[in-house]
Structure formats: structure tokens, C-alpha cells
Design an enzyme around this catalytic site. Structure first.
Site, PDB file in Angstrom:
ATOM      1  N   ASN A  90      41.416  49.311  49.734  1.00  0.00           N
ATOM      2  CA  ASN A  90      40.822  49.461  48.401  1.00  0.00           C
ATOM      3  C   ASN A  90      41.779  50.156  47.434  1.00  0.00           C
ATOM      4  O   ASN A  90      41.951  49.735  46.292  1.00  0.00           O
ATOM      5  CB  ASN A  90      39.523  50.262  48.495  1.00  0.00           C
ATOM      6  CG  ASN A  90      38.329  49.397  48.856  1.00  0.00           C
ATOM      7  OD1 ASN A  90      38.315  48.201  48.632  1.00  0.00           O
ATOM      8  ND2 ASN A  90      37.313  50.020  49.440  1.00  0.00           N
ATOM      9  N   ASP A 114      34.359  49.027  63.080  1.00  0.00           N
ATOM     10  CA  ASP A 114      34.800  49.642  61.843  1.00  0.00           C
ATOM     11  C   ASP A 114      36.159  49.077  61.453  1.00  0.00           C
ATOM     12  O   ASP A 114      37.070  49.002  62.284  1.00  0.00           O
ATOM     13  CB  ASP A 114      34.889  51.161  62.007  1.00  0.00           C
ATOM     14  CG  ASP A 114      35.201  51.867  60.705  1.00  0.00           C
ATOM     15  OD1 ASP A 114      34.245  52.233  60.001  1.00  0.00           O
ATOM     16  OD2 ASP A 114      36.391  52.052  60.393  1.00  0.00           O
ATOM     17  N   ASP A 132      36.432  43.874  48.893  1.00  0.00           N
ATOM     18  CA  ASP A 132      35.242  43.028  49.029  1.00  0.00           C
ATOM     19  C   ASP A 132      35.589  41.715  49.738  1.00  0.00           C
ATOM     20  O   ASP A 132      34.818  41.228  50.572  1.00  0.00           O
ATOM     21  CB  ASP A 132      34.642  42.729  47.657  1.00  0.00           C
ATOM     22  CG  ASP A 132      33.975  43.941  47.037  1.00  0.00           C
ATOM     23  OD1 ASP A 132      33.769  44.935  47.753  1.00  0.00           O
ATOM     24  OD2 ASP A 132      33.670  43.888  45.828  1.00  0.00           O
ATOM     25  N   GLU A 163      32.313  49.903  55.587  1.00  0.00           N
ATOM     26  CA  GLU A 163      33.111  48.956  56.368  1.00  0.00           C
ATOM     27  C   GLU A 163      32.698  48.925  57.830  1.00  0.00           C
ATOM     28  O   GLU A 163      33.437  48.465  58.687  1.00  0.00           O
ATOM     29  CB  GLU A 163      34.599  49.300  56.257  1.00  0.00           C
ATOM     30  CG  GLU A 163      35.019  50.632  56.860  1.00  0.00           C
ATOM     31  CD  GLU A 163      34.876  51.802  55.900  1.00  0.00           C
ATOM     32  OE1 GLU A 163      35.550  52.828  56.120  1.00  0.00           O
ATOM     33  OE2 GLU A 163      34.098  51.704  54.929  1.00  0.00           O
ATOM     34  N   HIS A 220      39.387  47.162  44.692  1.00  0.00           N
ATOM     35  CA  HIS A 220      38.102  46.978  45.375  1.00  0.00           C
ATOM     36  C   HIS A 220      37.728  45.506  45.515  1.00  0.00           C
ATOM     37  O   HIS A 220      36.990  45.143  46.440  1.00  0.00           O
ATOM     38  CB  HIS A 220      37.000  47.735  44.639  1.00  0.00           C
ATOM     39  CG  HIS A 220      37.069  49.217  44.826  1.00  0.00           C
ATOM     40  ND1 HIS A 220      36.475  49.865  45.885  1.00  0.00           N
ATOM     41  CD2 HIS A 220      37.688  50.185  44.094  1.00  0.00           C
ATOM     42  CE1 HIS A 220      36.697  51.164  45.800  1.00  0.00           C
ATOM     43  NE2 HIS A 220      37.435  51.393  44.714  1.00  0.00           N
TER      44      HIS A 220
END
Length: 264
Positions: free
Chosen positions: A125, A117, A134, A160, A130
């Protein structure tokens, strides 16, 4: 059966298209010649005339048919890829990762199941946007593929979170295998800014005959421990236990609050 016939007939490339169209036209010309000789023998038409007339009449229809087959095959291939792989990272999606891992266990492969994770990903973010999040996920996917063996199974299993099945890996070698993943990973922000993210890892040994649902649960518990004990670390869970919760009843994922230091 129909699917296999479709795959056989659908042309794969230009030369395959030319070959299959040519074979079908030869067959059409031959059938046209037989038909003329059986039903119209008195016409005494030259063979080449009858044969070529069938070829020229059939050419546009056969070409259209194979063009449609080729287009349909491309669409089916694209749909199969979308159904199996995550479009952002190009890793296996959750369903395909679980299916491949379950198949590996059923084939008699032991190993170690990991759930990774990205630490404080929500903060990335929220702070940078965002599109930067990404970019971070893409880099993690590239990073995982570059540091794992071709036999290992890796996928993005949600948000994630990433799953990895280390095929035929002993838990005693786990720390060495995971060391590259515990170091901060660099990825590009806006205007060439270099950002970093760390990964928390939960692991559990997977033996032949183990139930994958139980393995995922154990690995998730180990990941909870890694988050709770400071993040950017590896924890191993060997036994099934109740999933830990906070006093408010929230799970590990819900209780993972962000701090600014982890985003850059």
C-alpha cells in the site's frame, strides 16, 4: 410469516410479474362481478362489462403494487449480500465466515481451520498505493476460490487476513493442500507491472464439538509462528496456549514490519 408472504408475492422476473398481475386482475374482476350481482342485481349488467371494468380499474394499482414489491425485494437482496460478503473480494465477510464455519462444526463436520495473512501488505500500500493493494486483495480472493473445493468455507476476516475452513480434511494432508497458497502470487501493478505477494498460514485441526473461538485463537497463534519463522510458510497449532507477545507487548499483527523484497 410476513417475510415469507412478501417473498411469495414479490415477482422474481418478467414472466412471474405478468403471471401474478394477471391472476390478481382475474381475482379483482371476479370479486367485482360478485359484488355487482349481489348489491345491484336490478341493473342486470353484462358479465363481461362488470368483469372488465374491475380489471381496468385495478390494473394500474396492481401493477404499481407489484413493481414496488419487486423493487423492495431487490433492495433486500442487495442488503443481504452486503451484510454477508466483502465488497472488494466477493468472499464471505468475517461474521458470515464465522457463522458458516460454526454451523459446519455443529453439523458434525471436522476439518482444518486456516488463517492466512498477506506478507508485508502495508508495504504494498505504501509503495504502490491503496488501489494496487486492493488489486492484490482481489487477486488473493480469486486465487483462493480457484484453489478450494466448493464445500470449503472461505472469507476475508479483516484487512489482509483470510479465513478458510477445509471441511473434512485431515491434518496429514494439509501441506499438500496448502502448497499452492505458499507460492508467490502474481498480481498486476500500474502500467502492466507484475508484482508478487506471499502468504503466511496458521492452521489448527478442528474436531467435532470444538469451540470456534478457541480454534480461531489457535490458528492465529500458528500464524504468529509462521510470521516469526520467516513468512511464506505453514505452521500448525494443536493446543491452546497463551498468545505470544514481543518484549514491548505488541501482538503478531502489530509487529509485522515490512521489507522491500516482499512487495515485488
Amino acid at each position: 410469516m410476513v417475510h415469507q408472504i412478501f417473498k411469495l408475492l414479490a415477482p422474481k422476473n418478467l414472466w412471474d410479474s405478468i403471471l401474478k398481475v394477471g391472476l390478481f386482475l382475474i381475482a379483482i374482476g371476479g370479486v367485482n362481478s360478485v359484488f355487482a350481482s349481489v348489491f345491484y342485481p336490478k341493473l342486470d349488467l353484462p358479465f363481461h362489462y362488470v368483469f372488465l371494468s374491475g380489471v381496468f380499474v385495478g390494473l394500474p394499482f396492481v401493477s404499481l403494487c407489484f413493481f414496488m414489491l419487486h423493487t423492495q425485494l431487490g433492495l433486500l437482496t442487495e442488503m443481504a449480500i452486503q451484510a454477508r460478503y466483502d465488497s472488494l473480494t466477493s468472499l464471505a465477510n468475517r461474521q458470515w465466515f464465522l457463522k458458516k464455519t460454526r454451523a459446519a462444526l455443529e453439523r458434525g463436520n471436522s476439518g482444518v481451520l486456516l488463517i492466512m495473512d498477506a506478507d508485508h501488505f502495508k508495504l504494498i500500500n505504501d509503495t504502490f498505493g491503496h488501489h494496487i493493494g486492493d488489486a492484490c486483495l482481489k487477486q488473493i480472493g480469486f486465487w483462493l476460490k480457484g484453489n478450494l473445493r466448493t464445500d470449503d468455507i472461505v472469507g476475508r476476516i479483516g484487512g489482509e487476513e483470510f479465513g478458510v475452513f477445509l471441511v473434512n480434511t485431515d491434518v496429514t494432508r494439509l501441506q499438500k493442500v496448502c502448497d499452492p497458497f505458499l507460492k508467490p502470487l502474481e498480481f498486476a501493478g500500474d502500467d502492466g507491472q507484475i508484482l508478487t505477494v506471499t502468504m503466511s498460514i496458521g492452521a489448527t485441526p478442528a474436531l467435532i464439538g470444538d469451540d470456534l473461538d478457541h480454534l480461531m485463537r489457535r490458528a492465529d497463534i500458528a500464524l504468529y509462528k509462521a510470521k516469526k519463522n520467516g513468512r511464506a510458510r505453514l505452521e500448525v497449532q494443536f493446543e491452546d496456549v497463551d498468545f505470544p507477545v514481543t518484549q514491548s507487548g505488541s501482538t503478531r499483527a502489530e509487529n509485522d514490519q515490512a521489507t522491500p523484497e516482499s512487495a515485488a
